[in-house]
Every structure is written in structure tokens, then in C-alpha cells.
Design a protein around this motif. Structure first.
Motif, short mmCIF file in Angstrom:
data_model
loop_
_atom_site.label_atom_id
_atom_site.label_comp_id
_atom_site.label_asym_id
_atom_site.label_seq_id
_atom_site.Cartn_x
_atom_site.Cartn_y
_atom_site.Cartn_z
N LEU A 305 0.81 -1.22 0.00
CA LEU A 305 0.00 0.00 0.00
C LEU A 305 0.85 1.27 0.00
CD1 LEU A 305 -2.78 -1.09 2.53
CD2 LEU A 305 -2.77 -1.28 0.04
N LYS A 306 2.18 1.07 0.00
CA LYS A 306 3.14 2.19 -0.06
C LYS A 306 2.88 3.22 1.04
CE LYS A 306 4.19 1.82 -4.99
NZ LYS A 306 3.58 0.48 -5.15
N THR A 307 2.88 2.74 2.26
CA THR A 307 2.68 3.61 3.41
C THR A 307 3.58 3.15 4.55
OG1 THR A 307 1.03 4.54 4.93
CG2 THR A 307 0.79 2.22 4.34
N LYS A 308 3.48 3.78 5.73
CA LYS A 308 4.35 3.44 6.85
C LYS A 308 3.95 2.11 7.47
CE LYS A 308 5.45 8.25 8.06
NZ LYS A 308 5.42 9.29 9.13
N ILE A 309 4.94 1.45 8.07
CA ILE A 309 4.72 0.12 8.63
C ILE A 309 4.05 0.16 10.01
CG2 ILE A 309 7.03 0.04 9.65
CD1 ILE A 309 7.04 -2.95 9.21
N ARG A 310 4.29 1.21 10.79
CA ARG A 310 3.88 1.24 12.19
C ARG A 310 2.38 0.97 12.40
NH1 ARG A 310 6.53 2.84 16.75
NH2 ARG A 310 5.27 3.47 18.54
N PRO A 311 1.48 1.61 11.62
CA PRO A 311 0.05 1.33 11.85
C PRO A 311 -0.30 -0.15 11.67
CG PRO A 311 0.32 3.27 10.47
CD PRO A 311 1.66 2.64 10.59
N PHE A 312 0.35 -0.83 10.74
CA PHE A 312 0.02 -2.22 10.47
C PHE A 312 0.51 -3.15 11.58
CE2 PHE A 312 0.01 -0.27 6.25
CZ PHE A 312 -1.24 -0.67 5.81
N LEU A 313 1.54 -2.72 12.30
CA LEU A 313 2.00 -3.52 13.44
C LEU A 313 0.89 -3.61 14.48
CD1 LEU A 313 5.62 -2.07 13.88
CD2 LEU A 313 5.01 -4.34 13.01
N PHE A 314 0.11 -2.55 14.64
CA PHE A 314 -1.01 -2.54 15.58
C PHE A 314 -2.25 -3.20 14.99
CE2 PHE A 314 1.75 0.75 17.19
CZ PHE A 314 1.61 0.68 18.57
N ILE A 315 -2.52 -2.92 13.72
CA ILE A 315 -3.73 -3.43 13.07
C ILE A 315 -3.74 -4.95 13.01
CG2 ILE A 315 -4.97 -3.55 10.86
CD1 ILE A 315 -4.07 -0.64 10.37
N LEU A 316 -2.58 -5.55 12.77
CA LEU A 316 -2.52 -7.01 12.60
C LEU A 316 -2.63 -7.77 13.92
CD1 LEU A 316 0.15 -7.58 9.81
CD2 LEU A 316 -2.33 -7.56 9.63
N LEU A 317 -2.42 -7.10 15.05
CA LEU A 317 -2.49 -7.80 16.34
C LEU A 317 -3.83 -8.48 16.57
CD1 LEU A 317 -0.61 -5.87 19.17
CD2 LEU A 317 0.03 -7.95 17.98
N PRO A 318 -4.98 -7.76 16.45
CA PRO A 318 -6.26 -8.45 16.65
C PRO A 318 -6.52 -9.54 15.61
CG PRO A 318 -6.59 -6.21 15.84
CD PRO A 318 -5.16 -6.32 16.22
N VAL A 319 -6.02 -9.36 14.39
CA VAL A 319 -6.19 -10.40 13.36
C VAL A 319 -5.47 -11.67 13.77
CG1 VAL A 319 -5.79 -10.99 10.95
CG2 VAL A 319 -6.41 -8.65 11.55
N ILE A 320 -4.22 -11.52 14.20
CA ILE A 320 -3.43 -12.68 14.65
C ILE A 320 -4.08 -13.32 15.86
CG2 ILE A 320 -1.21 -13.39 15.62
CD1 ILE A 320 0.09 -11.15 13.95
N PHE A 321 -4.58 -12.50 16.77
CA PHE A 321 -5.24 -13.03 17.98
C PHE A 321 -6.46 -13.87 17.61
CE2 PHE A 321 -8.53 -12.61 21.25
CZ PHE A 321 -7.86 -13.15 22.34
N LEU A 322 -7.29 -13.37 16.71
CA LEU A 322 -8.51 -14.10 16.33
C LEU A 322 -8.18 -15.43 15.66
CD1 LEU A 322 -10.71 -11.15 14.98
CD2 LEU A 322 -10.99 -12.41 17.13
N ILE A 323 -7.16 -15.43 14.80
CA ILE A 323 -6.77 -16.67 14.13
C ILE A 323 -6.20 -17.66 15.16
CG2 ILE A 323 -5.20 -17.71 12.44
CD1 ILE A 323 -5.37 -15.12 10.85
N ALA A 324 -5.42 -17.14 16.11
CA ALA A 324 -4.82 -18.00 17.14
C ALA A 324 -5.89 -18.65 18.02
CB ALA A 324 -3.86 -17.19 18.01
#
Length: 369
Positions: A305-324
Motif C-alpha cells: 500500500l506504499k505507506t508506513k509500517i507502524r500502523p500495520f503492526l497494531f492493526i494485525l495484532l487483533p487479526v493474529i489473535f482471532l486466528i490464534a
């Protein structure tokens, strides 16, 4: 400075790249590898399967390095569009990200299951998962160099305590449990290849890490060391576990490597029982695998998406949690691991070779000197 890097401080050395591969491979798999291979082969010859799998993975790793060297300073998400075109590359990027997210979820769930069983009995799985995820987030916000540095700290500790524990288990080792060699022919060895190949998942991190290397031309050396060390550890583990527990004992245990540690006791030492010590060390190992995959998935989204990485570090946490939290028990957790492992064969087995051939045919990238 490579285009994948945010700064010169976020670069890694050849040894750090190798250590990242080793830490990634030595995740949850080693706790179950003896059982999964024995279940498939039904003979003690699975050490031969692991040896052959290591050689196959080494070849696959060299293909990955050869592909990355044609596009130095770029990650998978940045150079694949040059080979396949924008839209197909976007789909492949999503598959790549999905793989890393699922691996992160699987590792953190296995860690929670084992911790709840041996160390924190009665603690809810979600509580263990969330705690380690937030600690992992703190690490990944420091960038890939921070992850590489923590891997450098964890790996020597892991290797020292692991080798001590395995060597002490030689008191109950019986060479007869490994005989006869090829007593049932070579077909069981072939059957043991698939689960042993899945245990080597991890070399694909070079699609990301190699873009951050200070000397990309040493990527081959990093890959060679990164695969050889886990291969040796896997061989030692399987031989000692089967030799200590027999194939019947291994097949009936969920975590045979830990059960081997529980089967002997050394009087007079600081630690008389070693399974808890080994487990604490291996929790750090699984944690590093989670951090690597979490960072790789976040980096993938930011580059797609050609943007900064920091927001995605937070956004992916709930996704990983739900899959786990999707698996209801240990059995379903293993099924999730099998799905991810099967996907890795296609994503990182056949696909890199195909992309390498296409890039050569279409004269994309720069031929390595």
C-alpha cells in the motif's frame, strides 16, 4: 542505502540474517517433530527423512537467494511486480502476508498450549496469547535490526541448554530403538519426507531479510548456515527422542521432546528436572518466530500500500489473535499448522523457481556479479 530500509540503522549483517533463519525454523516444530515423522513413517528411519529434507530445503533456499540477488535492496513485495505485473503480484503478496499472519498465530497458540500445560496451569489461553503478543509488538516497533539483535541473544542460550539437556538424556538412550536401519525398506523414509519438510519452514524469511542485508552477496552463506544448524538440531533431537522413548512411545505422546526431558532426573544439579528449563528457553524461541512473522506481514502490507509500517503492526495484532483462538484444542491447532505447512510447499517450493526462470527469460532485475 537499500530501498527497503528506513535508515542505515535498520540494516542487518550476514550473521544476523543467518540467526533469523535459524530462530524462525526452530519454533514450535521441534517439540512435535519426532511424533509427526514417526506417525507418517512408522519406523525409526525418520532421521534419514530429515537428512534428505534438509538437502531439499537447502536447494530451495539457494533458489530464493538467487532470485533475491537479482533485485538487491528489494523485498518480495517490491520486486515481484517487475516479474509478473502489478495485479498478479498483489495477489501473491496477499498470499505471502496471509502465510506470515497464520504462522504467527500458530506459533503463539502452540506456545500458549504448552505453557498452560507445563508452567501456567489453569491460566486462560487468551491471557497467555495476549501477553506475548503485546511484548512482541514492543519488539517489532524497533524494526528488523531490533528483532535480529534479540535473536542473537536468544539463539546461543537456546543451543547451550538444549544440547546439555539432550546429552544428559543419553542415560536412557538405547541404540536398539533405532534398529534395524531401513528394515522396512525405503518407502517409509519417503512417507516421512512431508512432515520433516514442513519442519524446515523458515528459509522464506530471506525474501524480506535479504533486502536489509549490508552485504547481499553473502546471502548464500547466510542461507547455508541458517539451514544447516536447524538440520543438525533436528537430527540430534529425533535420534535422541526415538532412542530414549522408542517409536511406540514417541507416537503416543503429544510433546515427545518435552516428555524425553521428563523421563530422567539428575540428582545434585541446580536443575534436577529439565523439561521446565527447556520449555522456558523454547518459549523465547517461539517468541522470536512470532516477532519475525508479525514484522514481515506488517512490512508486506506497508509496501503493498506504499505507506508506513507502524500502523500495520497494531492493526494485525487483533487479526493474529482471532486466528490464534480459532482452534478449539491442541488437535485443531496441529491441523492449522498442517494447512500452513502444505501452503508453504507451493508458495516457497515451486513458486520461487518459476519466478526466477521468468525473471531470467524476461531479463528482469540485474544478474548478480
Amino acid at each position: 542505502m537499500s530501498s527497503a530500509n528506513n535508515s542505515t540503522h535498520d540494516q542487518i549483517t550476514t550473521s544476523q540474517a543467518a540467526v533469523m533463519i535459524i530462530n524462525y525454523m526452530l519454533g514450535a516444530g521441534i517439540l512435535t517433530l519426532p511424533r509427526t515423522t514417526v506417525e507418517a513413517a512408522k519406523t525409526p528411519d525418520v532421521w534419514i527423512s530429515i537428512l534428505i529434507s534438509g538437502l531439499i530445503i537447502l536447494l530451495a533456499g539457494m533458489i530464493v537467494v538467487a532470485l533475491c540477488r537479482r533485485f538487491e535492496g528489494k523485498t518480495w513485495f517490491q520486486f515481484v511486480p517487475e516479474i509478473t505485473g502489478k495485479w498478479l503480484a498483489f495477489v501473491l503478496g496477499l498470499l505471502f502476508i496471509g502465510f506470515f499472519i497464520t504462522i504467527a498465530a500458530f506459533e503463539i497458540r502452540v506456545m500458549a498450549e504448552v505453557t498452560g500445560l507445563y508452567l501456567l496451569e489453569g491460566t486462560p489461553v487468551w491471557a497467555i496469547v495476549m501477553t506475548f503478543m503485546w511484548i512482541g509488538l514492543y519488539l517489532t516497533t524497533g524494526g528488523i535490526n531490533s528483532i535480529a539483535r534479540i535473536c542473537e541473544i536468544i539463539l546461543p542460550i537456546t543451543l547451550v541448554f538444549f544440547l546439555i539437556a539432550i546429552l544428559l538424556s543419553s542415560n536412557i538412550f538405547d541404540i536398539k530403538n533405532l534398529r534395524p536401519v531401513l528394515g522396512s525398506g525405503f518407502m517409509p523414509v519417503i512417507k516421512g519426507l512431508k512432515p520433516s519438510l514442513l519442519s524446515f519452514t523458515g528459509y522464506e524469511i530471506m525474501f524480506v531479510a535479504m533486502a536489509f542485508m549490508k552485504t547481499p552477496k553473502k546471502g548464500t552463506k547466510a542461507m547455508l548456515v541458517g539451514i544447516t544448524v536447524p538440520l543438525m538440531i533436528y537430527l540430534i533431537t529425533v535420534i535422541m527422542v526415538i532412542g530414549g522413548l522408542s517409536i511406540n512411545g514417541v507416537e503416543t505422546r503429544t510433546w515427545p521432546t518435552l516428555d524425553l526431558m521428563r523421563s530422567f532426573e539428575m540428582q545434585g544439579l541446580i536443575f534436577e528436572r529439565f523439561e521446565s528449563l527447556l520449555l522456558v528457553i523454547w518459549i523465547m524461541q517461539i517468541f522470536s518466530t512470532f516477532a519475525i512473522t508479525h514484522y514481515a506481514a506488517s512490512l508486506g502490507w506497508s509496501q503493498l500500500l506504499k505507506t508506513k509500517i507502524r500502523p500495520f503492526l497494531f492493526i494485525l495484532l487483533p487479526v493474529i489473535f482471532l486466528i490464534a483462538m480459532i482452534p478449539k484444542d491442541v488437535s485443531e491447532t496441529f491441523k492449522l499448522g498442517d494447512v500452513v505447512g502444505n501452503a508453504s510447499i507451493y508458495l516457497f517450493g515451486a513458486l520461487p523457481l518459476l519466478l526466477l526462470l521468468i525473471s531470467i527469460a524476461r531479463k528482469k532485475g540485474v544478474k548478480p556479479k
